[in-house]
Design an enzyme around this catalytic site. Structure first.
Site, short mmCIF file in Angstrom:
data_model
loop_
_atom_site.label_atom_id
_atom_site.label_comp_id
_atom_site.label_asym_id
_atom_site.label_seq_id
_atom_site.Cartn_x
_atom_site.Cartn_y
_atom_site.Cartn_z
N ASP A 165 54.82 -24.65 -40.23
CA ASP A 165 53.80 -24.38 -41.24
C ASP A 165 54.43 -23.75 -42.49
OD1 ASP A 165 51.51 -23.89 -42.65
OD2 ASP A 165 50.76 -22.29 -41.33
N LYS A 193 53.78 -20.68 -48.47
CA LYS A 193 53.94 -19.30 -47.98
C LYS A 193 55.13 -18.64 -48.68
CE LYS A 193 52.30 -19.94 -43.22
NZ LYS A 193 51.20 -18.96 -43.27
N ASP A 217 47.17 -23.80 -46.68
CA ASP A 217 47.76 -22.98 -45.62
C ASP A 217 46.73 -22.68 -44.52
OD1 ASP A 217 49.68 -21.57 -44.28
OD2 ASP A 217 49.61 -19.80 -45.59
N ARG A 271 42.85 -24.81 -38.76
CA ARG A 271 41.43 -25.09 -38.50
C ARG A 271 41.09 -26.56 -38.76
NH1 ARG A 271 39.73 -20.51 -42.69
NH2 ARG A 271 41.71 -19.74 -41.92
N1 BES Z 1 49.89 -20.21 -39.11
C1 BES Z 1 49.20 -19.34 -39.98
C2 BES Z 1 48.73 -18.05 -39.32
C3 BES Z 1 49.79 -17.10 -38.81
C4 BES Z 1 50.18 -16.01 -39.55
C5 BES Z 1 50.33 -17.27 -37.55
C6 BES Z 1 51.12 -15.14 -39.07
C7 BES Z 1 51.27 -16.39 -37.06
C8 BES Z 1 51.67 -15.32 -37.81
C9 BES Z 1 47.96 -20.04 -40.55
O1 BES Z 1 48.06 -21.40 -40.69
C10 BES Z 1 47.74 -19.47 -41.93
O2 BES Z 1 48.61 -19.62 -42.74
N2 BES Z 1 46.59 -18.82 -42.13
C11 BES Z 1 46.27 -18.23 -43.37
C12 BES Z 1 44.82 -18.55 -43.66
C13 BES Z 1 44.39 -18.21 -45.03
C14 BES Z 1 45.03 -19.11 -46.04
C15 BES Z 1 42.88 -18.34 -45.11
C16 BES Z 1 46.47 -16.72 -43.27
O3 BES Z 1 46.15 -16.15 -42.23
O4 BES Z 1 46.98 -16.14 -44.21
ZN ZN Z 2 49.35 -22.38 -39.36
ZN ZN Z 3 48.94 -22.04 -42.51
#
Ligand code: BES
Ligand code: ZN
Ligand code: ZN
Length: 500
Positions: free
Chosen positions: A266, A273, A343, A347
Site C-alpha cells: 500500500d 503515503k 489511500d 475498504r
Molecule cells: N493500510 C492502511 C492502514 C494502516 C495504517 C495499516 C497503519 C497499518 C498501519 C490503510 O489503507 C490506510 O492507508 N488508511 C488510511 C485511511 C484514510 C485515508 C481515511 C489511514 O488510516 O490513514
Molecule cells: Zn491499506
Molecule cells: Zn491505504
C-alpha cells in the site's frame, strides 16, 4: 524438530516453568534439595517474574542444566506461550539437540493447556525472518531436523496431553506460515505471487481453493477491487476458499464467511503515503493471511464447520493509470463510489469481497478482517484490534474469543450517525468523510453498505496488531494475529451448536 511426550527425563537440558503463586517457595526448596543448593539463595535470586530465567548447573542424573522459567502470576495461557517463546529465542544458540520441558507438577486441564502453550512457544521462539530469504543456521542444534523437544509428564502419558502437544505444534506451524506471508517483501508477493503461495498452502491442508482472474473479476463486476489494482502492472485477483461440506437444510453446522484484506503493498496510491515507514505497508495483507491461517487451523483440527473465504488481492501503486481523488468507480454491489482518498483502498477491495461472498453463499456469520486504518491504532494502540458490529450477540462472542485466545478485541459504536458523512454529491457513497475524526468507525460504516444487510456481520480492524515490535527482529515483524482468535470463535460456535 521432533516433539515427544515422555514420562522419563532424559534430556541434557531441562526447562522448569514456575508460577509466581503460593507454591513458589515449596517448589523452589524442592528443586534446591534435588540439586543440592541452598533454598534461601535460590529464593533470593529467583522471583518467577514472567520471562525471568535462571540457569542452574547440576550433576544429578543425566541432566546437566536446569533452566527455571518464570511464568509470572497465573493468568492467561497465551502469556505462558510468550514466556516459552522468549526462552527459546533467547537461549537457542546455547541449547543442545534434546531439550525437555518439565510439566510433572501440572495435572488435568492445566497440564493440557501448559503442554499446548509450552510446545507452541518453544517452536515459535525459533522463528526467524532470515530463513524466509533462504538463510539457514547450520550451527544451531536445537531446532535442527532431528533435534527433540521432550514434553515430560507424570507416569501415565495421557491421551489428552499428546493431543494438546500436537495442537500446540500445528498452531505454531500455521501461525509461522502466516507470519512468513506477512514478512515477505512486497516484490516477492504481488497479487499473483501471493495467490500462488496461498494456493500451495491451501492444497497442503486439503482446503478447496480457486483463483478468480482479472477477466473473472470484470465479468462479476468487481470494479472496486479492479480500480485499486489498476495502477499496478500486477492485476488484482481474488482467492476463493471453501472448507467443510455444504450442510443440509436441517443441519446445525455453522456456516461462516471470512473476507481478508489482501493489499500486497500500500503506497497510498496518488494520495501517496509519507516515505518514512512506508516499507511496513508490505504487511497490508495481514487480514488475508489471517483468513488463510484460520482455514488451515480449522482443516487441521477437523472442525465441524463450513467456511467460505474471499481474499481480494491488489497492489495499490502510484501510476498514470492509477485511480485519482475524485474518480467515481462502480462496485460488485451495484453502488457507485467517489474515491476521495486513494489511500482508503482497503475498504474498496473489501466492499467487493463482502458483496460477492454474501451474494454467492449467504453464510450465517460474516466476518472481515483487515489492516484498515491508522485511526484504530491512535484510538486503542497495539493491545487490541477494533471490533465493529451492530450485532450485540456476535460482538460478545468475538470479544470472548479475543479474551480467551489472548488476541484481544475492543468494541466501537456503530451508530447510524457515524455513517452520515459518507454521502457523496456524485455517487452513492464516498470512501472517506474528509474529516480527521473517528475514521476507523466511518470505515466500518462504509463496509456495512456492502454486506447486503447481513444480520450477523463483524469487521475487525487489525492495523495495530498484524505487524509490530518483536523480540526476534530489529524492525517490526508479523504476528499472525487473528488465527487463534477466529479459531476460538469457531470453536465457540461448535460448542454452542452442541449445547442446543
Ligand atoms: N493500510 C492502511 C492502514 C494502516 C495504517 C495499516 C497503519 C497499518 C498501519 C490503510 O489503507 C490506510 O492507508 N488508511 C488510511 C485511511 C484514510 C485515508 C481515511 C489511514 O488510516 O490513514
Ligand atoms: Zn491499506
Ligand atoms: Zn491505504
Amino acid at each position: 524438530m521432533i516433539v515427544k511426550v515422555l514420562d522419563q527425563k532424559t534430556p541434557d537440558v531441562l526447562v522448569v516453568p514456575v508460577f509466581q503463586d503460593d507454591h513458589l517457595a515449596t517448589q523452589l526448596s524442592q528443586i534446591a534439595s534435588q540439586i543440592g543448593v541452598d533454598a534461601k539463595c535460590l529464593e533470593q535470586d529467583f522471583k518467577a517474574e514472567a520471562k525471568e530465567f535462571l540457569l542452574l548447573y547440576t550433576n544429578a542424573a543425566k541432566t546437566q542444566k536446569i533452566y527455571l522459567a518464570g511464568l509470572g502470576k497465573p493468568g492467561r495461557m497465551s502469556e505462558v506461550r510468550a514466556v516459552f517463546r522468549s526462552f527459546a529465542y533467547r537461549f537457542q544458540k546455547k541449547l543442545p539437540a534434546k531439550v525437555g520441558v518439565d510439566l510433572r507438577q501440572f495435572h488435568d486441564q492445566q497440564l493440557s493447556q501448559m503442554a499446548e502453550e509450552a510446545t507452541g512457544g518453544m517452536l515459535m521462539g525459533l522463528y526467524s525472518t532470515e530463513s524466509l530469504m533462504g538463510k539457514t543456521n547450520k550451527e544451531q542444534k536445537f531446532g535442527a531436523a532431528k533435534s527433540e523437544l521432550q514434553i515430560l509428564v507424570g507416569a501415565a502419558v495421557e491421551k489428552s496431553v499428546t493431543h494438546a502437544v500436537s495442537r500446540g505444534e500445528e498452531l505454531a506451524i500455521i501461525n509461522m506460515a502466516a507470519m512468513d506471508l506477512v514478512n515477505l517483501p512486497g516484490n516477492y508477493k504481488h497479487p499473483r505471487l501471493l495467490a500462488n503461495r496461498m494456493l500451495k498452502l491451501a492444497s497442503a491442508y486439503g482446503i478447496k481453493a480457486k483463483l478468480l482472474e482479472e477477466s473473472d473479476l470484470k465479468k462479476e463486476g468487481m470494479d472496486a477491487l479492479l480500480a485499486v489494482g489498476q495502477g499496478s502492472p500486477h492485476p488484482s485477483l481474488m482467492l476463493w476458499l471453501e472448507y467443510g461440506t455444504k450442510p443440509g437444510k436441517k443441519s446445525k453446522t455453522p456456516v461462516v464467511g471470512l473476507v481478508g484484506k489482501g493489499v500486497t503493498f500500500d503506497t497510498g496510491g496518488i494520495s501517496i503515503k509519507p516515505s518514512a515507514s512506508m516499507q511496513f505497508m508490505k504487511s497490508d495483507m495481514g487480514g488475508a493471511a489471517a483468513v488463510l491461517g484460520t482455514f488451515m487451523a480449522a482443516a487441521r483440527m477437523k472442525l465441524p464447520v463450513r467456511l467460505i473465504g474471499a481474499i481480494p488481492l491488489a497492489e495499490n501503486m502510484v501510476d498514470g493509470t492509477a485511480i485519482k481523488p475524485g474518480d467515481v468507480i462502480g462496485s460488485h454491489s451495484g453502488k457507485s463510489i467517489e474515491v476521495i482518498d486513494t489511500d482508503a483502498e482497503g475498504r474498496l477491495i473489501l466492499a467487493d469481497g463482502l458483496s460477492y461472498l454474501t451474494q454467492k453463499e449467504n453464510p450465517d456469520t460474516l466476518i472481515d478482517i483487515a489492516t484498515l486504518t491508522g485511526s484504530v491504532i491512535r484510538a486503542i494502540g497495539v493491545n487490541a484490534a477494533g471490533l465493529f458490529t451492530p450485532n450485540d450477540a456476535l460482538s460478545r462472542s468475538l470479544y470472548d474469543a479475543g479474551m480467551k485466545s489472548g488476541e484481544q478485541l475492543w468494541p466501537f459504536p456503530m451508530w447510524e450517525a457515524y455513517g452520515s458523512d459518507l454521502k457523496s454529491d456524485v455517487a452513492d457513497l464516498k470512501n472517506f468523510t474528509g474529516k480527521p475524526m473517528a475514521e476507523c468507525i466511518s470505515a466500518a460504516k462504509f463496509l456495512e453498505n456492502f454486506t447486503r444487510e447481513h444480520p450477523r456481520w463483524a469487521h475487525l480492524d487489525i492495523a495495530g496488531m498484524a505487524f509490530g515490535d518483536a523480540e526476534h527482529t530489529k524492525a517490526k515483524s508479523a504476528t499472525g494475529y487473528g488465527i487463534r482468535l477466529l479459531l476460538k470463535f469457531l470453536e465457540g460456535l461448535v460448542e454452542k451448536g452442541a449445547e442446543e
